[in-house]
Design an enzyme around this catalytic site. Structure first.
Site, PDB file in Angstrom:
ATOM      1  CG  ASP A 112     -50.348  20.105 -41.617  1.00 34.34           C
ATOM      2  OD1 ASP A 112     -50.152  20.116 -42.842  1.00 34.34           O
ATOM      3  OD2 ASP A 112     -50.549  19.058 -40.967  1.00 34.34           O
TER       4      ASP A 112
ATOM      5  CD  GLU B  31     -55.272  10.916 -36.311  1.00 33.83           C
ATOM      6  OE1 GLU B  31     -54.990  11.807 -37.126  1.00 33.83           O
ATOM      7  OE2 GLU B  31     -55.273   9.706 -36.595  1.00 33.83           O
TER       8      GLU B  31
END
Length: 252
Positions: free
Chosen positions: A221, A15
């Protein structure tokens, strides 16, 4: 006058790797089994670090940024699971407020309230929200988005017209993997946009030390049984690129 030093955090290496690569005059410091990268982005002093997953790891990391590196503001960037039906994979959420959905000391204290602080919701700094908003809107321009992310990668995750949302982020040491969890959370906190495992803990520490902050999350998600199966590829090819571009445009 206090020197402005911006702390930049993510939970996972994927990230935040791209942001570390932006640093000039980079120096590395090893503290508490974490590596802190100090340098400049657009001539601004920053310290970048990934915390690992969970509220304790994130709290320890942001405390070190505050106490050892004297940061004056904090940007947290990473991924989250979508809770609101309005969210889709590839969207971005800016947390205007953050709450720990697994904090429950009832009946000693109201559910979600942090004991002895008297607060359950922690607010991001308005100016940082505005800066993040402007940065993300620029990135989401279709010409720009396709310039920094390949069409194949966008298509793999069905990202066509991503959008920005600003609202409540809920944090807890729990991975959401089915609709029952989502429904239960929405019964308790119906304004929740997304869930993750660090943001509200970071927000609490920043609140206690008086450090302005903003939490920015890319939806990876749907926080249920249909969650994306190629998480590593998503973080590397989508959320990492988002983070690079957001940071480049916020820090001017």
């Amino acid at each position: 006058m206090t020197q402005r030093i911006i702390g930049i955090m993510g939970a996972l290496p994927e990230e935040i790797t791209g942001v570390i690569e932006l640093l000039k005059d980079k120096e590395e410091y090893r503290i508490g089994k974490r590596t802190y990268y100090k340098g400049t982005i657009n001539d601004q002093q920053v310290v970048v670090v990934y915390s690992r997953i969970g509220k304790v790891a994130a709290s320890a990391t942001v405390s070190t940024l505050i106490l050892k590196f004297n940061i004056t503001e904090l940007i947290f960037t990473g991924v989250a699971g979508g809770i609101s039906n309005h969210l889709k994979i590839g969207d971005i959420v800016i947390g205007s407020e953050l709450v720990q959905h697994d904090m429950d000391a009832y009946p000693l204290f109201p559910t979600f309230e942090i004991p002895l602080i008297g607060k359950s919701h922690f607010k991001s700094a308005n100016d940082l929200i505005q800066q993040a908003n402007e940065s993300i809107q620029h990135i989401f321009d279709q010409n720009y988005l396709h310039h920094v992310i390949s069409s194949d990668d966008l298509e793999q995750f069905h990202i066509h017209q991503p959008s920005l949302h600003i609202g409540l982020i809920a944090s807890g040491d729990q991975f959401f993997r089915d609709q029952t969890q989502k429904d239960h959370l929405l019964e308790l906190l119906p304004e929740t946009l997304c869930v993750e495992m660090e943001g509200a803990a970071v927000a609490q520490v920043c609140y206690e030390f008086g450090i302005p902050f903003v939490i920015i999350r890319t939806i990876s998600d749907e926080a249920d049984q249909h969650s994306t199966i190629d998480f590593t590829r998503f973080t590397e090819k989508i959320s990492n690129i988002y983070s690079i571009e957001i940071i480049k445009h916020i820090i001017k």
